[in-house]
Scaffold this motif. Structure first.
Motif, PDB file in Angstrom:
ATOM      1  N   ILE A   1      43.454  62.135  17.921  1.00  0.00           N
ATOM      2  CA  ILE A   1      45.146  62.422  18.993  1.00  0.00           C
ATOM      3  C   ILE A   1      43.938  61.555  20.038  1.00  0.00           C
ATOM      4  O   ILE A   1      43.245  62.020  20.765  1.00  0.00           O
TER       5      ILE A   1
ATOM      6  N   ILE B   1      40.187  65.590  14.896  1.00  0.00           N
ATOM      7  CA  ILE B   1      40.249  67.071  14.043  1.00  0.00           C
ATOM      8  C   ILE B   1      40.115  67.036  12.854  1.00  0.00           C
ATOM      9  O   ILE B   1      40.353  66.509  12.290  1.00  0.00           O
TER      10      ILE B   1
ATOM     11  N   CYS C   1      47.993  72.193  11.168  1.00  0.00           N
ATOM     12  CA  CYS C   1      47.572  72.720  12.681  1.00  0.00           C
ATOM     13  C   CYS C   1      49.064  73.129  13.687  1.00  0.00           C
ATOM     14  O   CYS C   1      48.260  74.519  14.445  1.00  0.00           O
ATOM     15  N   ILE C   2      49.721  73.386  13.557  1.00  0.00           N
ATOM     16  CA  ILE C   2      50.919  73.259  14.204  1.00  0.00           C
ATOM     17  C   ILE C   2      50.695  74.902  13.303  1.00  0.00           C
ATOM     18  O   ILE C   2      51.034  75.990  14.257  1.00  0.00           O
TER      19      ILE C   2
ATOM     20  N   VAL D   1      46.978  75.321  16.960  1.00  0.00           N
ATOM     21  CA  VAL D   1      46.080  74.050  17.088  1.00  0.00           C
ATOM     22  C   VAL D   1      46.998  73.279  18.161  1.00  0.00           C
ATOM     23  O   VAL D   1      48.228  72.590  17.483  1.00  0.00           O
ATOM     24  N   PRO D   2      46.928  72.847  19.358  1.00  0.00           N
ATOM     25  CA  PRO D   2      47.732  72.844  20.100  1.00  0.00           C
ATOM     26  C   PRO D   2      47.437  70.456  19.568  1.00  0.00           C
ATOM     27  O   PRO D   2      46.690  70.546  19.732  1.00  0.00           O
ATOM     28  N   MET D   3      49.178  70.350  19.707  1.00  0.00           N
ATOM     29  CA  MET D   3      49.086  69.114  19.304  1.00  0.00           C
ATOM     30  C   MET D   3      49.893  68.316  20.338  1.00  0.00           C
ATOM     31  O   MET D   3      51.119  68.817  20.307  1.00  0.00           O
TER      32      MET D   3
ATOM     33  N   LYS E   1      48.335  59.569  17.360  1.00  0.00           N
ATOM     34  CA  LYS E   1      47.938  60.341  15.839  1.00  0.00           C
ATOM     35  C   LYS E   1      47.078  59.205  15.354  1.00  0.00           C
ATOM     36  O   LYS E   1      48.092  58.977  14.548  1.00  0.00           O
TER      37      LYS E   1
ATOM     38  N   ILE F   1      49.079  67.376  10.899  1.00  0.00           N
ATOM     39  CA  ILE F   1      49.789  68.325  11.459  1.00  0.00           C
ATOM     40  C   ILE F   1      50.767  69.482  11.886  1.00  0.00           C
ATOM     41  O   ILE F   1      50.311  69.916  12.197  1.00  0.00           O
TER      42      ILE F   1
ATOM     43  N   LYS G   1      45.195  60.588  24.008  1.00  0.00           N
ATOM     44  CA  LYS G   1      46.205  60.928  24.834  1.00  0.00           C
ATOM     45  C   LYS G   1      45.650  60.438  26.334  1.00  0.00           C
ATOM     46  O   LYS G   1      44.773  59.712  26.945  1.00  0.00           O
TER      47      LYS G   1
ATOM     48  N   ARG H   1      40.343  63.000  20.664  1.00  0.00           N
ATOM     49  CA  ARG H   1      40.014  64.461  20.314  1.00  0.00           C
ATOM     50  C   ARG H   1      39.858  64.216  18.425  1.00  0.00           C
ATOM     51  O   ARG H   1      40.725  63.326  18.302  1.00  0.00           O
TER      52      ARG H   1
ATOM     53  N   LEU I   1      41.481  63.580  11.742  1.00  0.00           N
ATOM     54  CA  LEU I   1      42.719  63.577  12.758  1.00  0.00           C
ATOM     55  C   LEU I   1      42.598  63.266  14.062  1.00  0.00           C
ATOM     56  O   LEU I   1      42.239  63.949  15.070  1.00  0.00           O
TER      57      LEU I   1
END
Length: 105
Positions: free
Chosen positions: A102, A7, A76-77, A81-83, A89, A73, A104, A5, A100
């Motif tokens: 991300i 951002i 976003c939190i 925004v899901p982090m 990262k 970050i 996973k 992802r 940024l």
């Protein structure tokens, strides 16, 4: 299989992220107007805020590395925004904007 992802942040969002992070960590910006935001990428990504205090002499405040990543970050939190905590990262520049990445597993 991995998921990626990105951002991408606008300049105003970067300014809000940095000022919010500095306030939260007890290092607020000095009083004054924020002028320009400069992004440099060589050798590392550095965002420099130009601050114009009341005396008129510009002050340049750089932010990079872990500090810049933590600011973005945290922003976003704050915006919910899901982090994912366990995701890797990293900062990058896409089309002249800070992003940024991300990743996973």
């Amino acid at each position: 299989m991995r998921e990626l992802r990105c951002i991408i942040f606008e300049n105003l969002e970067i300014i809000k992220a940095i000022t919010g992070h500095r306030r939260r960590t007890g290092k607020p910006l000095p009083p004054g107007q924020i002028g320009k935001l400069k992004i440099s990428t060589s050798p590392d990504i550095v965002v420099t805020l130009e601050l114009i205090p009341d005396d008129g002499h510009s002050l340049f405040i750089p932010s990079s590395g872990a500090e810049l990543a933590a600011a973005l970050i945290g922003y976003c939190i704050e915006l919910r925004v899901p982090m994912p905590v366990s995701a890797k990262k990293a900062l990058t520049v896409l089309d002249g904007h800070i992003a940024l990445k991300i990743t996973k597993n």
